[in-house]
Every structure is written in structure tokens, then in C-alpha cells.
Scaffold this motif. Sequence first.
Motif, PDB file in Angstrom:
ATOM      1  N   ASP A 170       0.974  -1.164   0.134  1.00 19.29           N
ATOM      2  CA  ASP A 170       0.023   0.085   0.046  1.00 19.29           C
ATOM      3  C   ASP A 170       0.762   1.116  -0.042  1.00 19.29           C
ATOM      4  O   ASP A 170       0.769   2.261  -0.563  1.00 19.29           O
ATOM      5  CB  ASP A 170      -0.910  -0.112   1.169  1.00 19.29           C
ATOM      6  CG  ASP A 170      -1.658   1.239   1.315  1.00 19.29           C
ATOM      7  OD1 ASP A 170      -2.686   1.232   0.648  1.00 19.29           O
ATOM      8  OD2 ASP A 170      -1.850   2.080   2.132  1.00 19.29           O
ATOM      9  N   VAL A 177       0.743   4.232  -2.906  1.00 20.81           N
ATOM     10  CA  VAL A 177       0.259   5.668  -2.484  1.00 20.81           C
ATOM     11  C   VAL A 177       1.355   6.674  -2.578  1.00 20.81           C
ATOM     12  O   VAL A 177       1.140   7.900  -2.642  1.00 20.81           O
ATOM     13  CB  VAL A 177      -0.555   5.937  -1.198  1.00 20.81           C
ATOM     14  CG1 VAL A 177      -1.728   4.757  -1.242  1.00 20.81           C
ATOM     15  CG2 VAL A 177       0.382   5.671   0.127  1.00 20.81           C
ATOM     16  N   ALA A 184      -5.035   8.081  -8.770  1.00 24.42           N
ATOM     17  CA  ALA A 184      -5.665   7.173  -7.850  1.00 24.42           C
ATOM     18  C   ALA A 184      -6.481   6.129  -8.551  1.00 24.42           C
ATOM     19  O   ALA A 184      -6.547   4.951  -7.996  1.00 24.42           O
ATOM     20  CB  ALA A 184      -6.549   8.051  -7.100  1.00 24.42           C
ATOM     21  N   GLY A 240      -5.705   2.006  -8.016  1.00 24.28           N
ATOM     22  CA  GLY A 240      -6.404   1.181  -7.614  1.00 24.28           C
ATOM     23  C   GLY A 240      -6.731   0.023  -8.558  1.00 24.28           C
ATOM     24  O   GLY A 240      -6.782  -1.199  -8.177  1.00 24.28           O
ATOM     25  N   ALA A 285      -7.424   0.273  -1.548  1.00 23.46           N
ATOM     26  CA  ALA A 285      -7.348   0.601  -3.049  1.00 23.46           C
ATOM     27  C   ALA A 285      -8.579   1.223  -3.658  1.00 23.46           C
ATOM     28  O   ALA A 285      -8.548   2.117  -4.476  1.00 23.46           O
ATOM     29  CB  ALA A 285      -6.868  -0.482  -4.075  1.00 23.46           C
ATOM     30  N   TYR A 313      -8.843   5.051  -3.058  1.00 20.03           N
ATOM     31  CA  TYR A 313      -7.770   5.842  -3.128  1.00 20.03           C
ATOM     32  C   TYR A 313      -7.976   7.245  -3.789  1.00 20.03           C
ATOM     33  O   TYR A 313      -7.293   8.270  -3.360  1.00 20.03           O
ATOM     34  CB  TYR A 313      -6.833   5.336  -4.182  1.00 20.03           C
ATOM     35  CG  TYR A 313      -5.855   4.113  -3.573  1.00 20.03           C
ATOM     36  CD1 TYR A 313      -5.552   4.080  -2.243  1.00 20.03           C
ATOM     37  CD2 TYR A 313      -5.090   3.479  -4.383  1.00 20.03           C
ATOM     38  CE1 TYR A 313      -4.812   3.050  -1.747  1.00 20.03           C
ATOM     39  CE2 TYR A 313      -4.114   2.429  -4.164  1.00 20.03           C
ATOM     40  CZ  TYR A 313      -4.051   2.120  -2.575  1.00 20.03           C
ATOM     41  OH  TYR A 313      -3.152   1.373  -2.161  1.00 20.03           O
TER      42      TYR A 313
END
Length: 464
Positions: A282, A286, A327, A331, A365, A368
Motif C-alpha cells: 500500500d 500511494v 488514484a 486502484g 485501493a 484511493y
Amino acid sequence: MKTRTRTLTAGTPLRVIVAFTLPLLIGNLFQQVYQFTDAAVVGRMVGVDALAAVGASGSLVFLLIGFTFGASTGLGIPVARAFGAGDMGAMRRHVALGALISVGIAVAITAIGTLLAEAMLVAMQTPPELMADATAFLRITFWAAPITMAFNYLAAVIRALGDSTTPLIFLVVSCVLNVALVVLFIGSFGLGVGGAALATAIAQLTSVIACLVLIALRMPQLRLARSDWRGLPGELGESLRSGMAMGFQMSVIAIGAIVLQYAINGLGSEAVAAVAASMRVDQVAVAPLASFGMALTTFVAQNRGANQLARIRVGVWQVSLLAWGVALLLGALIFFFGTPLVQVFIGDSAPHVVELAHLYLVINAALYPILASLFVLRNAVQGLGSSMVPTLAGFMELAFRAAAALLLVGPLGFVGVALAAPLAWIGALIPVTIAWFSWRSRLLREERCGPMAQADELGALATA
């Protein structure tokens, strides 16, 4: 090595921000890669319980060491604002004040962390089989807190001057050295999880020395005279408010993580290992969103100092659109490739752990885009000089994460753990969104009262 200090107050906002973000992104990815490597080496060479021990101590590391990162970023904001305004004297005074504050923070973290490491783990009901390794990892990490603080602060100051490339170079060197030392200390010397923490400390010390040498040889604007160590009235308060507010924000967020870790520990070592593995994946995913946020802090601070208000509004909007797109892409990648990445740490020996980790990743996800908005707006507000709102957002994040731990983990089990982070993002986003639109209205009012040239610039930027 040549430095690349530059102003972020000219040029198309999105283009300038993306160019500044790219080195930050590469640096964040490298940083996650060496944490990824630590976890993979520990999980494969020492065992799943050792990986769980690192995971069990992770929230406590975030509580204290995370404070150093937040405080360093905050201390860099007055530096960036003075640099954007062209006031080199104020810039150097803020650099000196930030250095003094950094020393105090580092000493406090080392003392608190080393003395209370085992007691904090016991209070969190860390499984007995994980206690020895988790305590060793924590104590070495806290002994190295001054090194971590020094590196974070020096990198923040260099970035405040518009140079995101030089900290990247030093971070890459640190990451490569860390990977080599982790394999050596654990694989050859058999130092266990303590070897992973020691490797990180030595690698970061190398980068600290390199930063100091660079400043001495190539960055005359950061060479401090005796007079620079005496701030003018109000300057110490400005640095303290900015640095401590962002430091406390990170620590408040970490308290929520500790409450959640307490709940995870109650689910057993498999759940602890699953969260430890999924968090590594993760954090890599990110990193682009976090990098946009870091870049915006400097961009907004410099333009606020230069009174380029139109650029702030346009830049935040353009970066928001880009971050949402990234994002959604992240994901999708996590959904399809999350499980193979988790297996890098665990292998095929613990299929239930892999199943739990995949569940955690998919739930996070899918949300996000919420995290993307939080990174963009929170960092924009911080760059504008607001310290209370990000701190309030941190308390909201604490409240929502703790509520998930206390209210959802019991009835929902591991699903409650997986929902905790997205709920925390929503909680933090509420005050940040309100604050941003309040600031946006204020900026518009200031623009209307400003010279006609600024209005012309706003029109040009909006169509860029």
C-alpha cells in the motif's frame, strides 16, 4: 554536484508542479523499495513471526519517527515562503531556527522511545512470541532518531529552495546502501530484525553527511553566519507553530494507528503479518499521491510568499484532477496485482495470511481517490500557513480510525481492520475541504483587491 534551486512562482502551474514532483516521486518510491526489501528479507530469511514483529512495532515507529518527518516538512514552510518572497536573510534565520528545533525534537524522541519501547508494546498487547524482536527493532530505531531527524530536515530545507532533485540523489544512495546492508546484516551476520533497523540508520547517516558536504561546498545561500542564529521577533513562533503542528498532526494520526494495532493484535499473529505485508504494498502504491502533496506544500508556500495568488488556486485544481486520475489507475493495479506482491514477503507457506492481505489491499485501493483529495487539499492548506486545520484533520483521522478499531473489528473481524484507513481519510478530509474553500474565497478577494496585472495573469493561467 550542482544544486538546482529555483523559484516555483513562474511558468504554467501544473507543468512546474509535475516537474518538481517527479524527483519526489522517485525518492518516495526508492524509500518504499528499501522498506519493501527490509520486509521481504525479514519475512523470507527470518520468518513470518519476525515480519509480524516489525509490523507490530510499525505504529509506534510512526508515532515518534513520523513526528520527525512532519516537523521537518513544517519547518521548511517558512523557509520556502521567505525564499519565494526573495528575503534571503529571513530564509537563513528560519533555517537556523529550524535546526535548533530539530535538535530538541531528536533528543526527546530518543529518550522517550528507548525508555518506553517495551512498555508501549506490552500496553498494546503485542503477542508474546513477537515481543523480543519487536523491542529490539524499536530500540535501535529510536537510538537512530537524531539521524532520521537530521536527514528529513536537511532534505526539507533543500526542497524549500525549489530543489527536489538533490535530496533524491542522496535518498537513492541511502536506499541502495540500505538494501545491501540489510542482506549483509541479516543474511550473513544473522542479526535478525535488529539488523534491518541498524542498516537503515547507517544508510541515513551516510546521506546526512553527504547533505552537509553539499551545503558547505555548493549552496552558499544556506551557509549560516552567527547573526542568522538570532531570529527576529515572531520568527521563532512562526517556525515552531509550523513545525510542531505538522509533527503533532503525524503523531495524532499515529495514535489512531496504535489503537488499530491493538485491535489487530487481538486477532492473532496471522492478522498482524497480513497487515504488515499489505501495508508495504500500500505504501508503494500511494507514493505518487503523497509526492503530489509534498510538491504542493512548497509550491503554495513559495507563491504565497511572492503574492502569486492566482497560481495557487489554479495549481491546486489542476493537481487535483491529475491526482484523481492517478488514484484510479493505482486502484486498478492493486486489484489485479496485489496478491503476487504480498507473496513476495510471505511466499506460499501461509495462504491465509495472503488472503487477508489481499482483502485489505482491495478495500483500501477502491477508495484511493479520497486519499488523493486529502493529500492535495491538506498540503495546500499547510503551504498557505494554516497550522490548526491540518492538526484538526489529524484528530478527525484519529477519531475515525480508533472508532473503526473499537467498534468494527469486534463484529466484522479483519474487514473492520481493512475499513479503518478509508474511514480515517474521510474524517480528515471534512475539515480540510472546508478550510480549502474558505482559503479559496479569501484568495479570490485578495486578487480582486490586487493590481490589474494579477487579474490578467489569472486569465492566462486558467486557460493554460
